[in-house]
Design a protein around this motif. Structure first.
Motif, PDB file in Angstrom:
ATOM      1  N   ALA A  51      39.713  50.537  42.564  1.00  0.00           N
ATOM      2  CA  ALA A  51      39.037  49.550  42.206  1.00  0.00           C
ATOM      3  C   ALA A  51      39.971  48.360  41.659  1.00  0.00           C
ATOM      4  O   ALA A  51      39.422  47.306  41.602  1.00  0.00           O
ATOM      5  CB  ALA A  51      38.126  50.052  40.950  1.00  0.00           C
ATOM      6  N   LEU A  56      36.760  45.640  41.594  1.00  0.00           N
ATOM      7  CA  LEU A  56      36.821  44.909  40.419  1.00  0.00           C
ATOM      8  C   LEU A  56      37.144  43.465  41.014  1.00  0.00           C
ATOM      9  O   LEU A  56      37.582  43.414  42.125  1.00  0.00           O
ATOM     10  CB  LEU A  56      37.510  45.332  39.396  1.00  0.00           C
ATOM     11  N   LEU A  87      43.535  45.013  34.329  1.00  0.00           N
ATOM     12  CA  LEU A  87      42.431  45.316  35.309  1.00  0.00           C
ATOM     13  C   LEU A  87      42.395  46.730  35.517  1.00  0.00           C
ATOM     14  O   LEU A  87      41.626  47.230  35.542  1.00  0.00           O
ATOM     15  CB  LEU A  87      42.944  44.506  36.627  1.00  0.00           C
ATOM     16  N   HIS A 145      40.565  48.629  32.627  1.00  0.00           N
ATOM     17  CA  HIS A 145      39.195  48.439  32.726  1.00  0.00           C
ATOM     18  C   HIS A 145      38.798  49.461  33.793  1.00  0.00           C
ATOM     19  O   HIS A 145      37.723  50.005  33.659  1.00  0.00           O
ATOM     20  CB  HIS A 145      39.055  46.956  33.042  1.00  0.00           C
ATOM     21  N   SER A 146      39.478  49.463  34.971  1.00  0.00           N
ATOM     22  CA  SER A 146      39.042  50.456  36.029  1.00  0.00           C
ATOM     23  C   SER A 146      39.050  51.849  35.581  1.00  0.00           C
ATOM     24  O   SER A 146      38.048  52.622  35.906  1.00  0.00           O
ATOM     25  CB  SER A 146      40.027  50.377  37.404  1.00  0.00           C
ATOM     26  N   GLN A 161      36.166  52.404  32.948  1.00  0.00           N
ATOM     27  CA  GLN A 161      34.762  52.345  33.891  1.00  0.00           C
ATOM     28  C   GLN A 161      34.758  53.818  34.623  1.00  0.00           C
ATOM     29  O   GLN A 161      33.569  54.404  34.610  1.00  0.00           O
ATOM     30  CB  GLN A 161      34.674  51.296  34.913  1.00  0.00           C
TER      31      GLN A 161
END
Length: 186
Positions: free
Chosen positions: A44, A88, A172, A175-176, A179
């Motif tokens: 992602a 993403l 990034l 965040h991945s 999630q």
């Protein structure tokens, strides 16, 4: 600046790097479910990040970029496990130094991949053991060693640009993983 660009990046990004490592360490890589989550989280972030770097000219600052790109290996592992992922949106990198900063994160994660590969090999699932192209990418090559002088030469006049790129890449990935771990709870 009295320290190397690499040392500066390591120091300035230590907190976000540590946060990411803490999130990722919650996954048991010898478990099929968690290994799939691990690959999904990496895909992602990494796939759109590599695409953004390519679109924004990483091969102009890293001429050997095609040897370094790992998205094809990661996609092959996901295909072997019959897993999809949700990419993403990658950030824009305004400068060559920012591109190098993001590449610093990717190159560093390759080093960590060797340690993680050992954890994956503790499992007995043959499908997982066969889906390790991503973690094995670059084995036997001196990619980190050849990256370091390119980072120093390319970012020494604007190390803060490299910091911006590295922080964007770490965020990034963070965040991945956040999630994927939240989805695992639900």
């Amino acid at each position: 600046m009295s320290q190397s660009v690499r040392a500066h990046l390591r120091n300035v990004t230590a907190f976000v790097h540590s946060s990411l490592d803490a999130r990722a360490s919650k996954l048991a890589l010898d478990s099929r479910v968690d290994y799939v989550r691990f690959l999904e989280a990496h895909a992602a972030a990494l796939v759109p990040l590599e695409e953004a770097l390519e679109d924004q000219g990483i091969d102009n600052v890293l001429p050997d970029w095609q040897d370094r790109a790992r998205a094809p290996a990661l996609r092959a592992d996901l295909t072997a496990l019959n897993v999809a992922f949700n990419p993403l949106v990658a950030p824009n990198f305004e400068t060559g130094e920012a591109l190098l900063g993001a590449a610093y994160v990717l190159e560093g994660s390759r080093l960590g991949g060797q340690v993680l590969l050992g954890r994956v090999k503790e499992g007995k699932d043959p499908d997982i053991l066969a889906a390790t192209r991503y973690l094995r990418h670059g084995q036997g090559q001196r990619l980190w060693q050849t990256f370091q002088p390119q980072l120093e030469n390319g970012a020494s006049h604007n190390p803060e640009g490299a910091v911006e790129g590295a922080l964007a890449a770490f965020r990034l990935f963070d965040h991945s993983f956040s999630q994927v771990l939240m989805e695992a709870i639900h």
